[in-house]
Motif scaffolding. Structure first.
Motif, mmCIF file in Angstrom:
data_model
loop_
_atom_site.group_PDB
_atom_site.id
_atom_site.type_symbol
_atom_site.label_atom_id
_atom_site.label_comp_id
_atom_site.label_asym_id
_atom_site.label_seq_id
_atom_site.Cartn_x
_atom_site.Cartn_y
_atom_site.Cartn_z
ATOM 1 N N THR A 78 34.466 -29.590 52.188
ATOM 2 C CA THR A 78 33.924 -30.980 51.643
ATOM 3 C C THR A 78 33.423 -30.844 50.260
ATOM 4 O O THR A 78 33.678 -31.507 49.392
ATOM 5 N N ASP A 79 32.742 -29.745 49.932
ATOM 6 C CA ASP A 79 32.167 -29.611 48.394
ATOM 7 C C ASP A 79 33.479 -29.045 47.821
ATOM 8 O O ASP A 79 33.568 -29.408 46.541
ATOM 9 N N ILE A 80 34.377 -28.272 48.216
ATOM 10 C CA ILE A 80 35.645 -27.942 47.555
ATOM 11 C C ILE A 80 36.487 -29.126 46.997
ATOM 12 O O ILE A 80 36.692 -29.339 46.021
ATOM 13 N N ALA A 81 36.457 -29.974 47.928
ATOM 14 C CA ALA A 81 37.128 -31.312 47.764
ATOM 15 C C ALA A 81 36.447 -32.268 46.789
ATOM 16 O O ALA A 81 37.362 -33.023 46.124
ATOM 17 N N SER A 82 35.282 -32.117 46.818
ATOM 18 C CA SER A 82 34.557 -33.161 45.789
ATOM 19 C C SER A 82 34.282 -32.671 44.438
ATOM 20 O O SER A 82 33.937 -33.556 43.623
ATOM 21 N N SER A 83 34.105 -31.382 44.373
ATOM 22 C CA SER A 83 33.864 -30.828 43.118
ATOM 23 C C SER A 83 34.360 -29.581 42.691
ATOM 24 O O SER A 83 34.891 -28.848 43.626
ATOM 25 N N GLY A 84 34.042 -29.272 41.365
ATOM 26 C CA GLY A 84 34.811 -27.832 41.045
ATOM 27 C C GLY A 84 33.804 -26.762 41.530
ATOM 28 O O GLY A 84 32.633 -26.724 41.818
ATOM 29 N N TRP A 85 34.467 -25.357 41.433
ATOM 30 C CA TRP A 85 33.517 -24.344 41.902
ATOM 31 C C TRP A 85 32.187 -24.046 40.931
ATOM 32 O O TRP A 85 31.288 -23.399 41.455
ATOM 33 N N TRP A 86 32.334 -24.612 39.747
ATOM 34 C CA TRP A 86 31.286 -24.137 38.697
ATOM 35 C C TRP A 86 29.973 -24.991 39.022
ATOM 36 O O TRP A 86 28.998 -24.703 38.760
ATOM 37 N N LYS A 87 30.193 -26.137 40.055
ATOM 38 C CA LYS A 87 28.979 -27.015 40.428
ATOM 39 C C LYS A 87 27.912 -26.188 41.357
ATOM 40 O O LYS A 87 26.892 -26.475 41.486
ATOM 41 N N VAL A 88 28.529 -24.950 41.703
ATOM 42 C CA VAL A 88 27.563 -24.097 42.491
ATOM 43 C C VAL A 88 26.493 -23.575 41.735
ATOM 44 O O VAL A 88 25.438 -23.344 42.230
ATOM 45 N N PHE A 89 26.368 -23.491 40.275
ATOM 46 C CA PHE A 89 25.248 -23.136 39.431
ATOM 47 C C PHE A 89 24.141 -24.196 39.373
ATOM 48 O O PHE A 89 23.201 -23.610 39.139
ATOM 49 N N THR A 90 24.644 -25.446 39.566
ATOM 50 C CA THR A 90 23.664 -26.410 39.588
ATOM 51 C C THR A 90 23.150 -26.775 41.027
ATOM 52 O O THR A 90 22.238 -27.422 41.294
ATOM 53 N N ALA A 91 24.256 -26.319 42.214
ATOM 54 C CA ALA A 91 23.709 -26.702 43.397
ATOM 55 C C ALA A 91 24.100 -25.432 44.391
ATOM 56 O O ALA A 91 24.991 -25.226 44.957
ATOM 57 N N PRO A 92 23.175 -24.342 44.145
ATOM 58 C CA PRO A 92 23.506 -23.049 44.788
ATOM 59 C C PRO A 92 23.122 -23.265 46.230
ATOM 60 O O PRO A 92 24.008 -22.392 47.309
ATOM 61 N N SER A 93 22.866 -24.240 46.884
ATOM 62 C CA SER A 93 22.821 -24.588 48.447
ATOM 63 C C SER A 93 24.240 -24.628 48.907
ATOM 64 O O SER A 93 24.314 -24.762 49.964
ATOM 65 N N GLN A 94 25.133 -24.902 48.248
ATOM 66 C CA GLN A 94 26.659 -25.039 48.831
ATOM 67 C C GLN A 94 27.106 -23.805 49.210
ATOM 68 O O GLN A 94 28.066 -24.013 50.019
ATOM 69 N N LEU A 95 26.714 -22.646 48.797
ATOM 70 C CA LEU A 95 27.023 -21.388 49.335
ATOM 71 C C LEU A 95 26.509 -21.217 50.803
ATOM 72 O O LEU A 95 25.700 -21.266 51.180
ATOM 73 N N THR A 96 27.693 -20.845 51.515
ATOM 74 C CA THR A 96 27.609 -20.460 52.820
ATOM 75 C C THR A 96 28.881 -19.615 53.180
ATOM 76 O O THR A 96 29.713 -19.380 52.706
ATOM 77 N N ALA A 97 28.522 -18.651 54.293
ATOM 78 C CA ALA A 97 29.398 -17.842 54.990
ATOM 79 C C ALA A 97 30.208 -18.411 56.116
ATOM 80 O O ALA A 97 30.832 -17.662 56.597
ATOM 81 N N LYS A 98 30.322 -19.534 56.144
ATOM 82 C CA LYS A 98 30.782 -20.195 57.225
ATOM 83 C C LYS A 98 32.373 -20.391 57.332
ATOM 84 O O LYS A 98 33.187 -20.011 58.356
ATOM 85 N N SER A 99 32.998 -20.121 56.083
ATOM 86 C CA SER A 99 34.260 -19.992 56.007
ATOM 87 C C SER A 99 34.829 -18.664 56.367
ATOM 88 O O SER A 99 35.929 -18.516 56.940
ATOM 89 N N TYR A 100 34.266 -17.735 56.009
ATOM 90 C CA TYR A 100 34.408 -16.233 56.495
ATOM 91 C C TYR A 100 34.352 -16.034 58.085
ATOM 92 O O TYR A 100 35.166 -15.499 58.659
ATOM 93 N N GLN A 101 33.381 -16.747 58.631
ATOM 94 C CA GLN A 101 33.110 -16.577 60.267
ATOM 95 C C GLN A 101 34.422 -17.545 60.860
ATOM 96 O O GLN A 101 34.787 -16.832 61.592
ATOM 97 N N THR A 102 34.627 -18.499 60.034
ATOM 98 C CA THR A 102 36.010 -19.353 60.572
ATOM 99 C C THR A 102 37.286 -18.687 60.620
ATOM 100 O O THR A 102 38.096 -18.320 61.384
ATOM 101 N N LEU A 103 37.397 -17.518 59.353
ATOM 102 C CA LEU A 103 38.554 -16.837 59.205
ATOM 103 C C LEU A 103 38.688 -15.904 60.288
ATOM 104 O O LEU A 103 39.531 -15.598 60.856
ATOM 105 N N LEU A 104 37.402 -15.084 60.458
ATOM 106 C CA LEU A 104 37.377 -13.913 61.315
ATOM 107 C C LEU A 104 37.536 -14.343 62.850
ATOM 108 O O LEU A 104 37.881 -13.756 63.616
ATOM 109 N N GLU A 105 37.248 -15.568 62.979
ATOM 110 C CA GLU A 105 37.528 -16.049 64.585
ATOM 111 C C GLU A 105 39.058 -16.625 64.787
ATOM 112 O O GLU A 105 39.320 -16.674 66.085
ATOM 113 N N LYS A 106 39.938 -16.408 63.804
ATOM 114 C CA LYS A 106 41.148 -16.795 64.040
ATOM 115 C C LYS A 106 42.054 -15.549 64.193
ATOM 116 O O LYS A 106 42.038 -14.685 63.479
#
Length: 293
Positions: free
Chosen positions: A54-82
Protein backbone atom coordinates in the motif's frame (compact mmCIF):
# COMPACT_ATOMS: atom_id res chain seq x y z
CA UNK A 1 64.34 22.13 -12.45
CA UNK A 2 61.30 24.34 -11.83
CA UNK A 3 62.03 26.40 -14.93
CA UNK A 4 62.43 23.25 -17.00
CA UNK A 5 59.08 21.93 -15.76
CA UNK A 6 57.46 25.23 -16.69
CA UNK A 7 58.87 25.06 -20.22
CA UNK A 8 57.75 21.45 -20.66
CA UNK A 9 54.27 22.27 -19.44
CA UNK A 10 54.10 25.22 -21.78
CA UNK A 11 54.83 23.00 -24.78
CA UNK A 12 52.04 20.58 -23.93
CA UNK A 13 48.81 20.98 -25.81
CA UNK A 14 45.65 22.27 -24.17
CA UNK A 15 44.00 18.85 -24.52
CA UNK A 16 46.94 17.16 -22.81
CA UNK A 17 46.76 19.62 -19.90
CA UNK A 18 43.01 19.07 -19.56
CA UNK A 19 43.45 15.30 -19.61
CA UNK A 20 46.21 15.50 -17.01
CA UNK A 21 44.09 17.64 -14.73
CA UNK A 22 41.05 15.43 -15.19
CA UNK A 23 43.02 12.41 -14.06
CA UNK A 24 43.21 13.89 -10.56
CA UNK A 25 40.63 14.60 -7.92
CA UNK A 26 38.02 16.08 -10.24
CA UNK A 27 37.76 12.90 -12.29
CA UNK A 28 37.57 10.76 -9.17
CA UNK A 29 34.73 12.82 -7.77
CA UNK A 30 32.94 12.65 -11.12
CA UNK A 31 33.29 8.85 -11.31
CA UNK A 32 32.03 8.47 -7.74
CA UNK A 33 28.98 10.58 -8.58
CA UNK A 34 28.31 8.52 -11.72
CA UNK A 35 28.60 5.29 -9.71
CA UNK A 36 26.20 6.59 -7.06
CA UNK A 37 23.73 7.71 -9.72
CA UNK A 38 23.99 4.29 -11.38
CA UNK A 39 23.16 2.60 -8.07
CA UNK A 40 20.01 4.64 -7.43
CA UNK A 41 17.62 2.12 -9.10
CA UNK A 42 19.21 -0.74 -7.16
CA UNK A 43 18.87 1.14 -3.90
CA UNK A 44 15.29 2.04 -4.79
CA UNK A 45 14.49 -1.63 -5.42
CA UNK A 46 16.03 -2.56 -2.06
CA UNK A 47 13.96 0.03 -0.22
CA UNK A 48 10.79 -1.00 -2.10
CA UNK A 49 11.33 -4.62 -1.11
CA UNK A 50 11.07 -3.55 2.55
CA UNK A 51 7.90 -1.46 2.13
CA UNK A 52 4.28 -2.44 2.35
CA UNK A 53 2.44 -2.74 -1.00
CA UNK A 54 0.00 0.00 0.00
CA UNK A 55 2.88 2.38 0.71
CA UNK A 56 4.49 1.51 -2.61
CA UNK A 57 1.25 2.25 -4.45
CA UNK A 58 0.72 5.60 -2.68
CA UNK A 59 4.21 7.13 -2.70
CA UNK A 60 7.75 6.75 -4.03
CA UNK A 61 10.47 4.80 -2.29
CA UNK A 62 12.26 8.00 -1.22
CA UNK A 63 9.41 8.73 1.22
CA UNK A 64 11.01 6.21 3.55
CA UNK A 65 13.53 8.85 4.61
CA UNK A 66 10.74 10.92 6.17
CA UNK A 67 8.71 7.89 7.30
CA UNK A 68 11.12 5.09 8.28
CA UNK A 69 8.27 3.24 9.97
CA UNK A 70 7.25 2.05 6.49
CA UNK A 71 10.14 -0.42 6.50
CA UNK A 72 9.04 -3.98 7.14
CA UNK A 73 10.23 -7.49 6.30
CA UNK A 74 6.70 -8.72 5.61
CA UNK A 75 7.33 -8.91 1.85
CA UNK A 76 10.28 -11.25 2.32
CA UNK A 77 8.19 -13.39 4.65
CA UNK A 78 5.46 -13.57 2.03
CA UNK A 79 8.06 -14.44 -0.63
CA UNK A 80 9.61 -17.27 1.37
CA UNK A 81 6.17 -18.70 2.12
CA UNK A 82 5.51 -19.21 -1.61
CA UNK A 83 6.72 -22.66 -2.55
CA UNK A 84 6.92 -21.75 -6.24
CA UNK A 85 9.47 -18.98 -5.59
CA UNK A 86 11.65 -20.91 -3.17
CA UNK A 87 11.59 -23.96 -5.44
CA UNK A 88 12.58 -21.76 -8.39
CA UNK A 89 15.45 -20.30 -6.37
CA UNK A 90 16.83 -23.80 -5.71
CA UNK A 91 16.33 -24.66 -9.39
CA UNK A 92 18.40 -21.62 -10.32
CA UNK A 93 21.24 -22.88 -8.13
CA UNK A 94 20.98 -26.41 -9.56
CA UNK A 95 21.17 -24.97 -13.08
CA UNK A 96 23.83 -22.31 -12.57
CA UNK A 97 26.41 -24.17 -10.50
CA UNK A 98 26.76 -27.28 -12.74
CA UNK A 99 26.65 -25.17 -15.92
CA UNK A 100 29.46 -22.99 -14.57
CA UNK A 101 31.65 -25.79 -13.24
CA UNK A 102 31.32 -27.93 -16.37
CA UNK A 103 32.15 -25.05 -18.69
CA UNK A 104 35.21 -24.12 -16.62
CA UNK A 105 36.39 -27.76 -16.39
CA UNK A 106 35.94 -28.72 -20.04
CA UNK A 107 37.03 -25.28 -21.25
CA UNK A 108 40.27 -25.54 -19.27
CA UNK A 109 41.07 -29.02 -20.55
CA UNK A 110 40.29 -28.11 -24.17
CA UNK A 111 42.16 -24.81 -23.87
CA UNK A 112 45.26 -26.61 -22.64
CA UNK A 113 44.99 -29.14 -25.46
CA UNK A 114 44.71 -26.45 -28.12
CA UNK A 115 47.56 -24.47 -26.60
CA UNK A 116 50.20 -27.13 -25.86
CA UNK A 117 49.26 -30.53 -27.29
CA UNK A 118 50.06 -31.49 -30.87
CA UNK A 119 47.34 -33.42 -32.67
CA UNK A 120 46.15 -33.63 -36.24
CA UNK A 121 44.05 -30.68 -37.40
CA UNK A 122 44.53 -28.71 -34.19
CA UNK A 123 44.44 -25.30 -35.85
CA UNK A 124 41.42 -26.18 -37.97
CA UNK A 125 39.52 -27.46 -34.95
CA UNK A 126 40.35 -24.27 -33.08
CA UNK A 127 39.07 -22.20 -36.01
CA UNK A 128 35.85 -24.17 -35.81
CA UNK A 129 35.56 -23.31 -32.12
CA UNK A 130 36.11 -19.64 -32.92
CA UNK A 131 33.45 -19.83 -35.64
CA UNK A 132 30.97 -21.19 -33.09
CA UNK A 133 31.26 -17.93 -31.15
CA UNK A 134 29.13 -16.14 -33.75
CA UNK A 135 26.30 -18.71 -33.67
CA UNK A 136 23.28 -17.06 -31.99
CA UNK A 137 21.39 -18.92 -29.31
CA UNK A 138 18.08 -18.50 -31.12
CA UNK A 139 19.02 -20.72 -34.07
CA UNK A 140 19.46 -23.74 -31.78
CA UNK A 141 16.24 -23.45 -29.78
CA UNK A 142 14.01 -25.47 -32.12
CA UNK A 143 16.53 -28.18 -33.16
CA UNK A 144 17.66 -28.80 -29.58
CA UNK A 145 14.08 -28.78 -28.32
CA UNK A 146 13.31 -31.56 -30.79
CA UNK A 147 16.48 -33.47 -29.81
CA UNK A 148 15.88 -33.12 -26.07
CA UNK A 149 12.29 -34.25 -26.55
CA UNK A 150 13.42 -37.41 -28.35
CA UNK A 151 15.91 -38.37 -25.66
CA UNK A 152 13.52 -37.49 -22.83
CA UNK A 153 15.22 -34.53 -21.14
CA UNK A 154 13.08 -31.69 -22.48
CA UNK A 155 11.68 -29.77 -19.52
CA UNK A 156 14.27 -31.15 -17.09
CA UNK A 157 17.05 -29.23 -15.39
CA UNK A 158 19.65 -31.33 -17.19
CA UNK A 159 18.43 -30.05 -20.54
CA UNK A 160 18.85 -26.42 -19.47
CA UNK A 161 22.31 -27.20 -18.08
CA UNK A 162 23.43 -28.96 -21.27
CA UNK A 163 22.26 -26.04 -23.40
CA UNK A 164 24.25 -23.54 -21.33
CA UNK A 165 27.30 -25.78 -21.34
CA UNK A 166 27.17 -26.20 -25.11
CA UNK A 167 26.93 -22.49 -25.79
CA UNK A 168 29.39 -21.53 -23.05
CA UNK A 169 32.22 -23.81 -24.16
CA UNK A 170 33.32 -21.96 -27.35
CA UNK A 171 34.02 -18.74 -25.45
CA UNK A 172 35.62 -20.67 -22.59
CA UNK A 173 37.95 -22.57 -24.91
CA UNK A 174 38.86 -19.43 -26.84
CA UNK A 175 39.60 -17.44 -23.68
CA UNK A 176 41.59 -20.09 -21.83
CA UNK A 177 43.50 -21.29 -24.86
CA UNK A 178 44.82 -17.77 -25.48
CA UNK A 179 45.73 -17.40 -21.81
CA UNK A 180 47.44 -20.79 -21.53
CA UNK A 181 49.40 -20.13 -24.73
CA UNK A 182 51.20 -17.27 -22.97
CA UNK A 183 52.69 -19.59 -20.34
CA UNK A 184 56.48 -19.81 -20.91
CA UNK A 185 57.38 -22.97 -22.79
CA UNK A 186 60.52 -23.35 -20.68
CA UNK A 187 58.40 -23.77 -17.56
CA UNK A 188 56.42 -26.63 -19.08
CA UNK A 189 59.53 -28.29 -20.50
CA UNK A 190 61.19 -28.13 -17.09
CA UNK A 191 58.20 -29.87 -15.53
CA UNK A 192 58.30 -32.56 -18.22
CA UNK A 193 62.01 -33.13 -17.61
CA UNK A 194 61.23 -33.66 -13.94
CA UNK A 195 58.95 -36.51 -14.96
CA UNK A 196 55.56 -34.77 -14.80
CA UNK A 197 52.86 -36.34 -16.93
CA UNK A 198 50.46 -34.23 -18.97
CA UNK A 199 47.76 -34.70 -16.34
CA UNK A 200 50.05 -33.67 -13.49
CA UNK A 201 51.41 -30.79 -15.57
CA UNK A 202 47.87 -29.58 -16.22
CA UNK A 203 46.77 -29.87 -12.58
CA UNK A 204 49.87 -28.54 -10.80
CA UNK A 205 51.30 -25.99 -13.24
CA UNK A 206 48.77 -24.81 -15.81
CA UNK A 207 45.70 -24.52 -13.61
CA UNK A 208 47.40 -22.51 -10.83
CA UNK A 209 48.94 -20.14 -13.38
CA UNK A 210 45.60 -19.79 -15.16
CA UNK A 211 43.60 -19.16 -11.98
CA UNK A 212 42.88 -15.48 -12.78
CA UNK A 213 41.53 -16.31 -16.25
CA UNK A 214 39.56 -19.26 -14.88
CA UNK A 215 38.03 -17.06 -12.18
CA UNK A 216 37.05 -14.45 -14.77
CA UNK A 217 35.46 -17.11 -16.95
CA UNK A 218 33.60 -18.55 -13.97
CA UNK A 219 32.17 -15.16 -13.05
CA UNK A 220 31.05 -14.45 -16.61
CA UNK A 221 29.44 -17.87 -16.99
CA UNK A 222 27.73 -17.66 -13.61
CA UNK A 223 26.23 -14.26 -14.42
CA UNK A 224 25.07 -15.34 -17.89
CA UNK A 225 23.35 -18.48 -16.64
CA UNK A 226 21.90 -16.95 -13.47
CA UNK A 227 20.30 -14.04 -15.36
CA UNK A 228 19.10 -16.12 -18.32
CA UNK A 229 15.40 -16.26 -19.06
CA UNK A 230 15.15 -17.10 -22.79
CA UNK A 231 16.66 -20.59 -22.55
CA UNK A 232 14.80 -21.32 -19.31
CA UNK A 233 11.49 -20.27 -20.86
CA UNK A 234 11.97 -22.74 -23.70
CA UNK A 235 13.59 -25.74 -21.99
CA UNK A 236 12.10 -25.72 -18.48
CA UNK A 237 8.66 -26.56 -17.14
CA UNK A 238 6.83 -25.63 -13.95
CA UNK A 239 8.97 -28.06 -11.93
CA UNK A 240 12.36 -27.00 -13.31
CA UNK A 241 11.90 -23.27 -13.97
CA UNK A 242 14.49 -20.92 -12.42
CA UNK A 243 13.83 -17.71 -10.50
CA UNK A 244 13.78 -15.47 -13.57
CA UNK A 245 10.93 -17.46 -15.11
CA UNK A 246 9.08 -17.72 -11.79
CA UNK A 247 9.13 -13.94 -11.39
CA UNK A 248 7.96 -13.50 -14.97
CA UNK A 249 5.08 -15.86 -14.24
CA UNK A 250 4.16 -13.74 -11.23
CA UNK A 251 3.95 -10.66 -13.45
CA UNK A 252 1.76 -12.48 -15.97
CA UNK A 253 -0.57 -14.01 -13.40
CA UNK A 254 -0.95 -11.26 -10.84
CA UNK A 255 -0.12 -8.07 -12.70
CA UNK A 256 1.51 -5.72 -10.22
CA UNK A 257 2.19 -8.24 -7.47
CA UNK A 258 4.84 -5.98 -6.01
CA UNK A 259 5.13 -7.66 -2.59
CA UNK A 260 6.51 -10.69 -4.45
CA UNK A 261 8.29 -9.03 -7.33
CA UNK A 262 10.35 -6.47 -5.41
CA UNK A 263 12.03 -8.84 -2.90
CA UNK A 264 12.28 -11.60 -5.52
CA UNK A 265 13.98 -9.30 -8.01
CA UNK A 266 16.39 -8.04 -5.36
CA UNK A 267 17.33 -11.58 -4.28
CA UNK A 268 17.83 -12.53 -7.92
CA UNK A 269 20.17 -9.56 -8.32
CA UNK A 270 22.09 -9.59 -5.05
CA UNK A 271 23.35 -13.20 -5.29
CA UNK A 272 25.34 -12.71 -8.52
CA UNK A 273 26.60 -9.40 -7.12
CA UNK A 274 27.87 -11.23 -4.05
CA UNK A 275 29.61 -13.80 -6.26
CA UNK A 276 31.23 -11.04 -8.31
CA UNK A 277 32.55 -9.14 -5.29
CA UNK A 278 33.75 -12.39 -3.68
CA UNK A 279 35.98 -13.07 -6.70
CA UNK A 280 36.63 -9.46 -7.64
CA UNK A 281 40.38 -9.64 -7.07
CA UNK A 282 40.79 -12.72 -9.29
CA UNK A 283 38.55 -11.15 -11.93
CA UNK A 284 40.63 -7.96 -12.09
CA UNK A 285 43.84 -9.99 -12.17
CA UNK A 286 42.56 -12.02 -15.09
CA UNK A 287 41.44 -8.95 -17.05
CA UNK A 288 44.70 -7.11 -16.41
CA UNK A 289 46.79 -10.16 -17.31
CA UNK A 290 44.97 -10.50 -20.60
CA UNK A 291 45.39 -6.79 -21.30
CA UNK A 292 49.14 -6.85 -20.62
CA UNK A 293 49.69 -9.93 -22.76
Amino acid sequence: MTALDTIVRGKRSFAARVASGAAGGVMRVFLILVALFWLVPTFGLLVSSFRDPTDIASSGWWKVFTAPSQLTAKSYQTLLEKDAITHALFNTVWITVPATLLVVLFGAMAGYAFAWLDFKGRDWWFLLVVALLVVPVQVALIPLSDLFGKIGIFGDIIGVVLFHVGFGLPFAIFLLRNFFAEIPRELLEAARLDGASETRLFLTVVLPLGAPAIASLGIFQFLWVWNDMLVALVFSNSESQPLTVALQQQVRQFGSNIEILAPGAFISMVIPLAVFFAFQRQFVSGVMAGAVK
